[in-house]
Scaffold this motif. Sequence first.
Motif: not given
Length: 387
Positions: A42-47, A75-81, A100-104
């Motif tokens: 859940r906490k895998s993003s830079i934020h 990988p859950t951020d589809l817009e970024l991908l 909240q759910e970078a890897i959901s």
Amino acid sequence: MKIFLLVIFLILELNANDYIKSNTCKACHPTIYSEFYNSSHRKSSIHEDPIHKAVWNLHPNKKDEKYTCAKCHTPTDLELLNNLKNDKKALPIKNEVQTQEAISCVYCHSIKNIEEHSKVNDNKLTDKNKVYYSANEENKKLKDKKFKNESSMFGMMKKKSGSPFHHIDYSNKDYYTGKMCMGCHNKLQNNNSFNLCEVDMKAVDIKEEKNCISCHMPKVEGSATSIKITKTHRFHGFSSSTNNQDLLAKYIKIDFKQNLSNFEVSIKNEATHNLFLQPLRVAMLKISILKDSKVIKKEERSFVRIIGKDGKATMPWLANSEVKNTMIKAKEKRVLTFDYKLDSSNTVEVVFGYYKVNPKVLKKLKLENHKESTTFNVLKSEFYKAQ
């Protein structure tokens, strides 16, 4: 009635969002969701991960506005991908997905198989709507588990199974061997064709006593769901150097041997991969010799994997070789000798632990004041009385 209201809630939640959020899963899996929420997934993003952010701040791709870590870290951020795929500006904007759910939950349970590549593998997701993969040893052959609310004994005995929200496919063997983790955790190669980190695929062999799932997601007390109460569930906090490390400490064995003129301390790594895989980590053995409860001598031994170029340590994107590798390998027993003659008045304290970030790079990463990066994490601590 309770089940009916739960189904209505889930349907409304699903229809209100094109993207299925992890907190939707909380309605039926409150314990698992709580574990996931505090996990490194859940906490895998830079934020949410200051160490990952510190590395990203130095990465050359930041200037090019291409967050190429997204494939595994968000990988859950589809817009970024999608922006990355179309060669557009692709930086991780602080939003609900990133925080909240970078890897959901849905992402991990949708991985159909792993496509292997030389640089980094690909997770291939199912195209089936609301069919998620999971593991259940009693239902390994069941590909489409549906919700059932059965009654017997003239309606006096009721039994529930499955989910009112989604179907479950228990037949995917990758969810039993741990191979479903290997899209992101098997290997990562930089542009110099150098492996920054790598996990041997033998670690996911179904015949192995230990694999990704059994070690990092062990069975713990508590029900997997609120619909059908179970005694145990697979731990979704994903035990690691970041979280719930006590679950992993049991795979490290320490022994002590006193000799005539010295003593030995052995460390055995019972895991199926090298002790620490991330090049930033430093494992350390701290020895304190006491005489009548007073420390009279201290020694330290470190275990590292340092990557770099031309014999000097560098950031990962510049590395093309190993500068040094003393990390304890999979199944290895490392014996260390200390030249000190002990007597019956001595006690030896043995402490084994690690730093999440090598103290030598704290300044470069601007993490000198970051508590998590500077803390020495104790995995094992033992006292041995000399003879």
